[in-house]
Design an enzyme around this catalytic site. Sequence first.
Site, PDB file in Angstrom:
ATOM      1  N   PRO A 355       0.832  -1.218   0.000  1.00 32.16           N
ATOM      2  CA  PRO A 355       0.000   0.000   0.000  1.00 32.16           C
ATOM      3  C   PRO A 355       0.862   1.262   0.000  1.00 32.16           C
ATOM      4  O   PRO A 355       1.936   1.283   0.595  1.00 32.16           O
ATOM      5  CB  PRO A 355      -0.794  -0.119   1.308  1.00 32.16           C
ATOM      6  CG  PRO A 355      -0.731  -1.557   1.693  1.00 32.16           C
ATOM      7  CD  PRO A 355       0.562  -2.072   1.171  1.00 32.16           C
ATOM      8  N   GLY A 356       0.357   2.280  -0.677  1.00 29.99           N
ATOM      9  CA  GLY A 356       1.003   3.586  -0.619  1.00 29.99           C
ATOM     10  C   GLY A 356       2.126   3.814  -1.598  1.00 29.99           C
ATOM     11  O   GLY A 356       2.795   4.839  -1.539  1.00 29.99           O
ATOM     12  N   VAL A 357       2.353   2.878  -2.540  1.00 31.41           N
ATOM     13  CA  VAL A 357       3.458   3.085  -3.487  1.00 31.41           C
ATOM     14  C   VAL A 357       2.998   3.790  -4.761  1.00 31.41           C
ATOM     15  O   VAL A 357       3.801   4.043  -5.658  1.00 31.41           O
ATOM     16  CB  VAL A 357       4.145   1.745  -3.856  1.00 31.41           C
ATOM     17  CG1 VAL A 357       4.835   1.150  -2.658  1.00 31.41           C
ATOM     18  CG2 VAL A 357       3.156   0.757  -4.444  1.00 31.41           C
ATOM     19  N   LYS A 359       0.039   2.971  -6.839  1.00 39.46           N
ATOM     20  CA  LYS A 359      -0.538   2.152  -7.923  1.00 39.46           C
ATOM     21  C   LYS A 359      -1.748   2.855  -8.549  1.00 39.46           C
ATOM     22  O   LYS A 359      -1.868   2.946  -9.767  1.00 39.46           O
ATOM     23  CB  LYS A 359      -0.943   0.772  -7.376  1.00 39.46           C
ATOM     24  CG  LYS A 359       0.212  -0.034  -6.799  1.00 39.46           C
ATOM     25  CD  LYS A 359      -0.210  -1.423  -6.378  1.00 39.46           C
ATOM     26  CE  LYS A 359      -1.177  -1.433  -5.209  1.00 39.46           C
ATOM     27  NZ  LYS A 359      -0.580  -0.923  -3.963  1.00 39.46           N
ATOM     28  N   THR A 360      -2.666   3.337  -7.709  1.00 37.80           N
ATOM     29  CA  THR A 360      -3.887   3.980  -8.217  1.00 37.80           C
ATOM     30  C   THR A 360      -3.569   5.289  -8.927  1.00 37.80           C
ATOM     31  O   THR A 360      -4.080   5.568 -10.015  1.00 37.80           O
ATOM     32  CB  THR A 360      -4.877   4.228  -7.065  1.00 37.80           C
ATOM     33  OG1 THR A 360      -5.180   2.990  -6.430  1.00 37.80           O
ATOM     34  CG2 THR A 360      -6.160   4.857  -7.579  1.00 37.80           C
ATOM     35  N   SER A 676      11.874 -18.681   2.684  1.00 36.93           N
ATOM     36  CA  SER A 676      13.144 -17.987   2.423  1.00 36.93           C
ATOM     37  C   SER A 676      13.965 -17.741   3.680  1.00 36.93           C
ATOM     38  O   SER A 676      15.027 -17.140   3.617  1.00 36.93           O
ATOM     39  CB  SER A 676      12.880 -16.662   1.701  1.00 36.93           C
ATOM     40  OG  SER A 676      12.060 -15.825   2.488  1.00 36.93           O
ATOM     41  N   LYS A 719      13.214  -7.049  -0.445  1.00 38.37           N
ATOM     42  CA  LYS A 719      14.091  -7.429   0.663  1.00 38.37           C
ATOM     43  C   LYS A 719      15.351  -6.569   0.686  1.00 38.37           C
ATOM     44  O   LYS A 719      15.854  -6.206   1.756  1.00 38.37           O
ATOM     45  CB  LYS A 719      14.454  -8.909   0.546  1.00 38.37           C
ATOM     46  CG  LYS A 719      13.260  -9.838   0.767  1.00 38.37           C
ATOM     47  CD  LYS A 719      13.605 -11.287   0.495  1.00 38.37           C
ATOM     48  CE  LYS A 719      12.397 -12.199   0.721  1.00 38.37           C
ATOM     49  NZ  LYS A 719      12.696 -13.606   0.409  1.00 38.37           N
TER      50      LYS A 719
END
Length: 773
Positions: A355-357, A359-360, A676, A719
């Site tokens: 969230p918050g990167v 996208k929308t 991982s 990561k």
Amino acid sequence: MTDKEIIVPLLPLRGLLVYPTMVLHLDVGRDKSVQALEKAMVEDHLIFLTTQQDVSLDEPGEEDLFKMGTLTKVKQMLKLPNGTIRVLVEGLNRAEVVEFYDYETHYGAKIKIYEDSDEKDAEHQALMRTLLDYFEQYIKMSKKITGETFTSTSDIEEPGRLADIIASHLPLKLKEKQEVLETIDMKKRLSRVIEIINNEKEVLFLEKKIGQRVKRSMERTQKEYYLREQMKAIQKELGDKEGKTGEIEVLNEKIEEADMPEHIKAAALKELDRYEKVPSSSAESSVIRNYIEWLIALPWSKATKDDLNIHKAERILNRDHHGLEKVKERVLEYLAVQQLTNSLKGPILCLVGPPGVGKTSLAKSIASSMNRNFVRISLGGVRDESEIRGHRRTYVGAMPGRIIQGMKKAGTINPVFLLDEVDKMSNDFRGDPSAAMLEVLDPEQNHNFSDHYIEETYDLSKVMFIATANNLGSIPGPLRDRMEIISIAGYTEIEKLHIAKDHLLPRQLESHGLLKTQLQIREEALTKIIRYYTREAGVRSLERQLAGICRKTAKIIVSGDKKRVVISDRNVEEFLGKTMFHYGQAEVENQVGVANGLAYTSVGGDTLQIEVSLSPGKGKLILTGKLGDVMKESAQAAFSYVRSKTEKLHIDTDFHEKYDIHIHVPEGAVPKDGPSAGITIATALISALTNRPIRKEVGMTGEITLRGRVLPIGGLKEKSLAAHRAGLTKIIIPQNNEKDIDDIPESVRKALTFVPVSHVDEVLEHALAGADE
């Protein structure tokens, strides 16, 4: 007949006309009309009344008034409580405007007065008798005018006055009444009124005929049917366009204008024919009408013209978003191919990231760069297939699905259509909405998308679909297969700094009513906020912190304490309180049994400290920290590997009989899962058993096998960003993930040293302190 010219005040009438010799009350409210009345009362009580051609005008001009009107005498004036004036006037003579005056306070006019002559020959007599005879017949047929009216009218001897009085009693349109008023010649006037009254008699006769026809059909119908048939018959005979007939014609025109494909148009006209035959009171009537209106409202051929200027699109994307080079490159590739072929089907992109990167907002920028309409629907929490495909019209309250609703909202056949939170769909007994999305997102099928409500196929092939998701693993495989996955991992600290300066801070200043001169946040303060007050892949928390600073600044400025606020790294805590996070989770010194793992979560990458402690016991393996099944299996695999390599690692072969081993991952309230962490657990376990410390600056990620091989993992970019945030400088990664290093931002690549490994032996060589000495 004589005529003369005089100048008198003028009063415009709305929807009303006064004939000579008529006496009637008028309500006057307009300022200029009131002033005209007062001027008339001051002078000789004479005022000229003429009718407006358009009743909606409050201040008519000369061209808005009929030239012919009536000179009247004001008999009485009375002011009403609501401010209007009720006036009693008596019509005197016809008069025509010779010259119009628009004074500041009122209207006036020079008028030419026409007086009816006293001449009355045999033709006048004959016309008068014919008119009275027709009037008497009309009264008998109409039954809306009393016999006393005819008695008083029959005593009139003046031909012109008789025509005027009878015309005033007829239900005529304003233009017809004006036509009578403008007829100066008395013979022509009498003839015109005879013609009008004869037409009215025919209308009354038809009404009676219609009534009889409907009455006969009453035997096989009910009262409602009778009223409807009467209305139809009246509309048919009089050409009236109101009522359901008019409504059907309007719908028919809209269907013609909607530019539908032929098979859709045929279906719409068929439903319109049904609608015409179904009674208005029937529940089905509104269902059919809603369906027709949906067909009309949907875009069938209207499209926006694509702006395929790649340089302009690149400027818009770079202006609105910092970083995200891979996504921008994909959009520009699509535009380039579209420009060459002009026929490429709309791609289906899926932006996956925490969230918050952005996208929308990125999808909005894509729409803006292509000059397309933008529409967004949220799929979070959708559990019912009908939400996507619509409900069948047999259900009460049926309506189209969200896809068709979105197309109606977009208004064109080629919008950028954002399917937000596609990974948040679930399913229950009402069906699987993700399965319904398969047809929407399949370029080979969506040109014939079928909605249960619309029932006819709809072409979605020109739509550019963009889906967003936080977690790729939550998207069903068949649905994921139909989309082009573009991963948005998150932002580096440097990128967040640029975003805060160029986008977030200006937006918050504007929304809080602050000027750039009133609040200044220095770069070192922004860095401190990013490091110590947020821990996220995106920038939402960062924007919230900036909003908090803006609110406090607004309070300081409004209260008058300061006119300008400057935020530096020294006074950030005054505005945001104590720091919330510790920047750089790397240990201060090397620790035994504590390894830095790297994890991928739904909100981006994160560091994971794995601790191993030994205590005297009988070989019990204890796992804590709310670990998932896969992570527990990784721990078991690491434990088995260590047992199989005791001699090589210089560990007691019977350690599993002497010690209880406790593997713990801190923050036990947070669920953790994934393979991982295999090499991280193995390294921490070996460190605890050999009492050799693990280097504090080393982070690691990789899946382990029972033979010690290191298998590839996902989410390396996320990561790596987490390791960079935590202050680690060296990352051990699987050999097969070496190809993914290119996806990591350059600033992070320069700050980190990547060590590709294929076996646990190589991991230990780089992770354990003193191993290479």
